[in-house]
Design an enzyme around this catalytic site. Structure first.
Site, PDB file in Angstrom:
ATOM      1  N   PHE A 156       0.065  -1.863   0.269  1.00  0.00           N
ATOM      2  CA  PHE A 156      -0.012   0.114  -0.122  1.00  0.00           C
ATOM      3  C   PHE A 156       0.740   0.955  -0.095  1.00  0.00           C
ATOM      4  O   PHE A 156       0.396   2.081  -0.006  1.00  0.00           O
ATOM      5  CB  PHE A 156      -1.189   0.318   1.262  1.00  0.00           C
ATOM      6  N   LYS A 180      -1.122  -6.507  -9.640  1.00  0.00           N
ATOM      7  CA  LYS A 180      -2.051  -7.265  -8.952  1.00  0.00           C
ATOM      8  C   LYS A 180      -1.604  -5.495  -6.930  1.00  0.00           C
ATOM      9  O   LYS A 180      -0.845  -6.218  -6.729  1.00  0.00           O
ATOM     10  CB  LYS A 180      -1.917  -8.158  -8.131  1.00  0.00           C
ATOM     11  N   GLU A 183      -5.282  -3.489  -2.220  1.00  0.00           N
ATOM     12  CA  GLU A 183      -6.326  -3.584  -2.334  1.00  0.00           C
ATOM     13  C   GLU A 183      -7.199  -2.169  -1.228  1.00  0.00           C
ATOM     14  O   GLU A 183      -7.474  -1.689  -1.844  1.00  0.00           O
ATOM     15  CB  GLU A 183      -7.222  -4.857  -1.572  1.00  0.00           C
ATOM     16  N   SER A 233       4.663  -6.659   3.697  1.00  0.00           N
ATOM     17  CA  SER A 233       6.351  -7.986   4.967  1.00  0.00           C
ATOM     18  C   SER A 233       6.465  -8.306   4.759  1.00  0.00           C
ATOM     19  O   SER A 233       6.290  -9.752   3.997  1.00  0.00           O
ATOM     20  CB  SER A 233       4.312  -7.833   5.790  1.00  0.00           C
ATOM     21  N   CYS A 288      10.185   1.825   3.409  1.00  0.00           N
ATOM     22  CA  CYS A 288      10.404   0.197   4.089  1.00  0.00           C
ATOM     23  C   CYS A 288      11.979   0.424   4.051  1.00  0.00           C
ATOM     24  O   CYS A 288      12.693   0.098   4.923  1.00  0.00           O
ATOM     25  CB  CYS A 288      10.523  -0.926   3.232  1.00  0.00           C
ATOM     26  N   GLU A 382       8.797  -3.863  13.347  1.00  0.00           N
ATOM     27  CA  GLU A 382       9.127  -2.700  12.588  1.00  0.00           C
ATOM     28  C   GLU A 382       7.364  -2.610  12.597  1.00  0.00           C
ATOM     29  O   GLU A 382       6.605  -2.641  13.211  1.00  0.00           O
ATOM     30  CB  GLU A 382       9.024  -3.699  10.955  1.00  0.00           C
TER      31      GLU A 382
HETATM   32  P1  NAD Z   1       1.460  -6.765   2.717  1.00  0.00           P
HETATM   33  O1  NAD Z   1       2.453  -7.777   3.396  1.00  0.00           O
HETATM   34  O2  NAD Z   1       0.407  -7.139   4.232  1.00  0.00           O
HETATM   35  O3  NAD Z   1       0.772  -6.821   1.353  1.00  0.00           O
HETATM   36  C1  NAD Z   1       1.085  -7.140   0.496  1.00  0.00           C
HETATM   37  C2  NAD Z   1       0.580  -7.682  -0.445  1.00  0.00           C
HETATM   38  O4  NAD Z   1       0.300  -8.964  -0.217  1.00  0.00           O
HETATM   39  C3  NAD Z   1      -0.599  -7.011  -1.394  1.00  0.00           C
HETATM   40  O5  NAD Z   1      -1.125  -6.529  -2.344  1.00  0.00           O
HETATM   41  C4  NAD Z   1      -1.843  -7.724  -0.111  1.00  0.00           C
HETATM   42  O6  NAD Z   1      -3.680  -7.653  -0.744  1.00  0.00           O
HETATM   43  C5  NAD Z   1      -1.006  -8.857  -0.280  1.00  0.00           C
HETATM   44  N1  NAD Z   1      -1.500  -9.402   1.591  1.00  0.00           N
HETATM   45  C6  NAD Z   1      -1.904  -9.347   2.368  1.00  0.00           C
HETATM   46  N2  NAD Z   1      -1.415 -10.406   3.093  1.00  0.00           N
HETATM   47  C7  NAD Z   1      -1.182 -11.996   2.500  1.00  0.00           C
HETATM   48  C8  NAD Z   1      -1.416 -13.170   3.311  1.00  0.00           C
HETATM   49  N3  NAD Z   1      -1.701 -13.293   3.940  1.00  0.00           N
HETATM   50  N4  NAD Z   1      -1.274 -13.894   1.801  1.00  0.00           N
HETATM   51  C9  NAD Z   1      -1.241 -13.566   0.726  1.00  0.00           C
HETATM   52  N5  NAD Z   1      -0.899 -12.322  -0.205  1.00  0.00           N
HETATM   53  C10 NAD Z   1      -1.307 -11.387   0.790  1.00  0.00           C
HETATM   54  O7  NAD Z   1       1.968  -5.061   3.580  1.00  0.00           O
HETATM   55  P2  NAD Z   1       1.404  -4.074   2.913  1.00  0.00           P
HETATM   56  O8  NAD Z   1       1.109  -3.042   4.355  1.00  0.00           O
HETATM   57  O9  NAD Z   1       0.525  -3.399   2.043  1.00  0.00           O
HETATM   58  O10 NAD Z   1       2.972  -2.947   2.897  1.00  0.00           O
HETATM   59  C11 NAD Z   1       3.746  -2.544   4.006  1.00  0.00           C
HETATM   60  C12 NAD Z   1       4.569  -3.494   4.150  1.00  0.00           C
HETATM   61  O11 NAD Z   1       5.399  -3.449   2.944  1.00  0.00           O
HETATM   62  C13 NAD Z   1       6.156  -3.151   5.295  1.00  0.00           C
HETATM   63  O12 NAD Z   1       6.210  -4.284   5.714  1.00  0.00           O
HETATM   64  C14 NAD Z   1       7.101  -2.522   4.451  1.00  0.00           C
HETATM   65  O13 NAD Z   1       8.447  -2.168   4.859  1.00  0.00           O
HETATM   66  C15 NAD Z   1       6.858  -3.720   3.251  1.00  0.00           C
HETATM   67  N6  NAD Z   1       7.821  -2.515   2.110  1.00  0.00           N
HETATM   68  C16 NAD Z   1       8.810  -3.216   1.779  1.00  0.00           C
HETATM   69  C17 NAD Z   1       9.253  -2.609   0.470  1.00  0.00           C
HETATM   70  C18 NAD Z   1      10.609  -3.590   0.301  1.00  0.00           C
HETATM   71  O14 NAD Z   1      11.570  -3.002  -0.846  1.00  0.00           O
HETATM   72  N7  NAD Z   1      11.768  -3.766   1.069  1.00  0.00           N
HETATM   73  C19 NAD Z   1       8.533  -1.591  -0.041  1.00  0.00           C
HETATM   74  C20 NAD Z   1       8.089  -1.081   0.149  1.00  0.00           C
HETATM   75  C21 NAD Z   1       7.223  -1.319   1.508  1.00  0.00           C
END
Ligand code: NAD
Length: 491
Positions: A156, A180, A183, A233, A288, A382
């Site tokens: 997000f 994808k 959401e 994450s 991140c 985090e």
């Molecule tokens: P998230 O892991 O909750 O969601 C990421 C994606 O995974 C979304 O598209 C979501 O729909 C999907 N998703 C969520 N739960 C899922 C599940 N149980 N099974 C399968 N798919 C699932 O992450 P977020 O809250 O959208 O983003 C924040 C996180 O992203 C933070 O931890 C941040 O550090 C990380 N991030 C990392 C980088 C990097 O390059 N390392 C860059 C940006 C963000």
């Protein structure tokens, strides 16, 4: 419950498949603006049937798209880059509305997307194959060949920049693409699809499938998707990496982060304080690459005092945006309270933040917490909010031991005027991206973006030159031409 009847600011979203917006079979979720908590649209939770249709459209587009030369393919991104420039204010406002960040932060996302386009249009200069005469009259040549249908799953916190990490290079290198979006921030995806089509990208090369867990699992399982990137994450990155690779796909999964900034007594006070606070509060701490922990080495109270001054002047709703949801706001506040209960000292308190005129928005003020110890929850997990936890250390090696003990490894930074010390920290930090007097050390193109440890699963960086490896496979062609023995017709 989804909002069915009320008037929405943005029409209910559809998937984008084969060059058309197509309704999903799935249920719908409301999309909230974190700025004021209002419902601004709805997004479908697509089904595996929807995913299958998108994969088929991408498969149908692949033969023609992949058979063009890379020089021809990148022409689309010259035109797309210009469209991003022309629409930058509108796109930034959309990002601001769906994500909650400031308008300028939205604009910075589009500027980075433009830079990523510039890298993509340079690919013809970078992907020229190698060739060598390996024995007399025999030459071996390496071609870079696209993989087929590939997918990109996004978080997000950057509705436009993170998708562009993968869209531009993967498509320019000849793959056809499924996006994808998160959401929580699905609106930018629609404009990306429209502008790519306006730039001349053929139907089916770029597709959008909205949804959550179900569709992510479907992507990992689908036999006709060749490669998957994930950004989000660590918990989900591990699930995606394990599932996609167990289905024999190429996968690169970027995870969460806990970045340590180390400040030394010889640091330049004013510049360091502004930089440290900016790293912690930019995008409301939802980067991140954000500063999570400040390791104060020796006597650096002057810097800490200035950090607190700057944090107090970072006004939510003006200099700083909202966090993504009410749950995120409550989670961040809980971390602050638990740290206080564990004995830490809250120097600047962002809890209970209300922005006038946006009382239903999800805001947390800049927070600085001193006397945190490495065993506290706030030091280990985090937080993903505008919270800076300060841990005291007596020398560089103690600071490095704290940084090295973190399971993550996205970024680390050092503030000092001593080049030898800076070099020592850069060499010993356990992170893929290191800043020297820079708190958000994002490598600019052509250098790749990628962390270490639990911040990345898989090999290589997600942008830059190393992404060429990820989005292509090499074909080695060995040929022998015996020109002296040619007996055919002279043409
Ligand atoms: P998230 O892991 O909750 O969601 C990421 C994606 O995974 C979304 O598209 C979501 O729909 C999907 N998703 C969520 N739960 C899922 C599940 N149980 N099974 C399968 N798919 C699932 O992450 P977020 O809250 O959208 O983003 C924040 C996180 O992203 C933070 O931890 C941040 O550090 C990380 N991030 C990392 C980088 C990097 O390059 N390392 C860059 C940006 C963000």
């Amino acid at each position: 419950m989804p909002t069915a009847m009320q008037q929405l600011k943005y029409p209910a979203l559809d998937n984008y498949i084969g060059g058309e917006f197509v309704p999903s079979e799935g249920e719908r979720l409301d999309v909230f603006s974190p700025l004021d908590g209002s419902v601004i649209s709805t997004v479908p939770l697509s089904t595996r049937g929807d995913l299958d249709r998108a994969v088929k459209a991408a498969q149908a587009a692949f033969p023609k798209w992949s058979s063009q030369t890379v020089k021809d393919r990148v022409q689309v991104f010259f035109r797309y880059r210009r469209l991003l420039e022309e629409h930058i204010d509108e796109l930034a406002a959309l990002i601001q509305e769906e994500n909650g960040k400031t308008f300028d932060e939205g604009k910075a996302e589009i500027m980075k997307a433009i830079e990523l386009c510039e890298f993509a249009v340079s690919l013809p200069q970078l992907v020229g194959g190698e060739i060598l005469e390996v024995s007399r009259g025999v030459e071996c040549r390496v071609d870079r060949v696209p993989l087929g249908v590939v997918a990109s799953i996004c978080p997000f916190n950057f509705p436009s920049m993170v998708p562009h990490w993968t869209i531009t290079n993967a498509i320019a290198l000849g793959n056809t693409f499924l996006f994808k979006p998160s959401e929580s921030v699905p609106l930018s995806a629609k404009r990306i699809a429209e502008l790519l089509a306006e730039a001349g990208l053929p139907a089916g090369v770029f597709n959008v499938v909205h949804g959550g867990r179900e569709i992510v699992e479907g992507i990992c399982d689908h036999p006709d998707i060749k490669a998957v990137t994930f950004v989000g994450s660590t918990k989900v990155a591990k699930l995606v990496y394990a599932r996609a690779t167990s289905n024999f796909k190429r996968c690169l999964a970027m995870g969460g982060a806990k970045n340590h900034l180390m400040v030394f007594p010889d640091a330049e006070v004013e510049q360091s304080a502004i930089n440290i606070t900016g790293s912690s509060t930019g995008c409301a701490g939802q980067r991140c690459m954000a500063a999570a922990t400040l390791i104060a080495v020796g006597e650096v109270d002057r810097v800490i005092e200035r950090v607190c001054d700057v944090a107090k002047k970072t006004v939510p709703g003006q200099e700083m945006g909202a966090v993504i949801s009410r749950e995120a706001q409550q989670r961040i506040e809980r971390y602050i309270t638990e740290a206080e209960e564990a004995g830490a000292k809250v120097l600047v308190d962002g809890r209970g933040c209300v922005v006038k005129g946006k009382e239903n928005g999800y805001y947390v003020g800049a927070t600085v917490i001193d006397r945190v110890t490495p065993d506290m929850k706030i030091a280990r997990e985090e937080v993903f909010g505008p919270v800076l936890a300060i841990i005291r250390a007596s020398d560089a090696d103690e600071a490095l031991a704290i940084e090295n003990a973190s399971p993550y490894g996205n970024a680390a930074a050092v503030y000092t005027q001593d080049g030898g010390l800076a070099g020592y920290i850069a060499a010993k930090a356990s992170a893929g991206m290191v800043g020297i007097n820079i708190g958000v050390p994002v490598p600019r193109e052509p250098f790749g973006f990628g962390g270490w440890n639990d911040s990345r699963f898989g090999h290589g960086d997600i942008t830059g030159k190393s992404s060429i490896e990820f989005w292509t496979q090499s074909k080695k062609v060995t040929s022998r031409w015996n020109l002296s023995a040619y007996t055919g017709p002279i043409r």
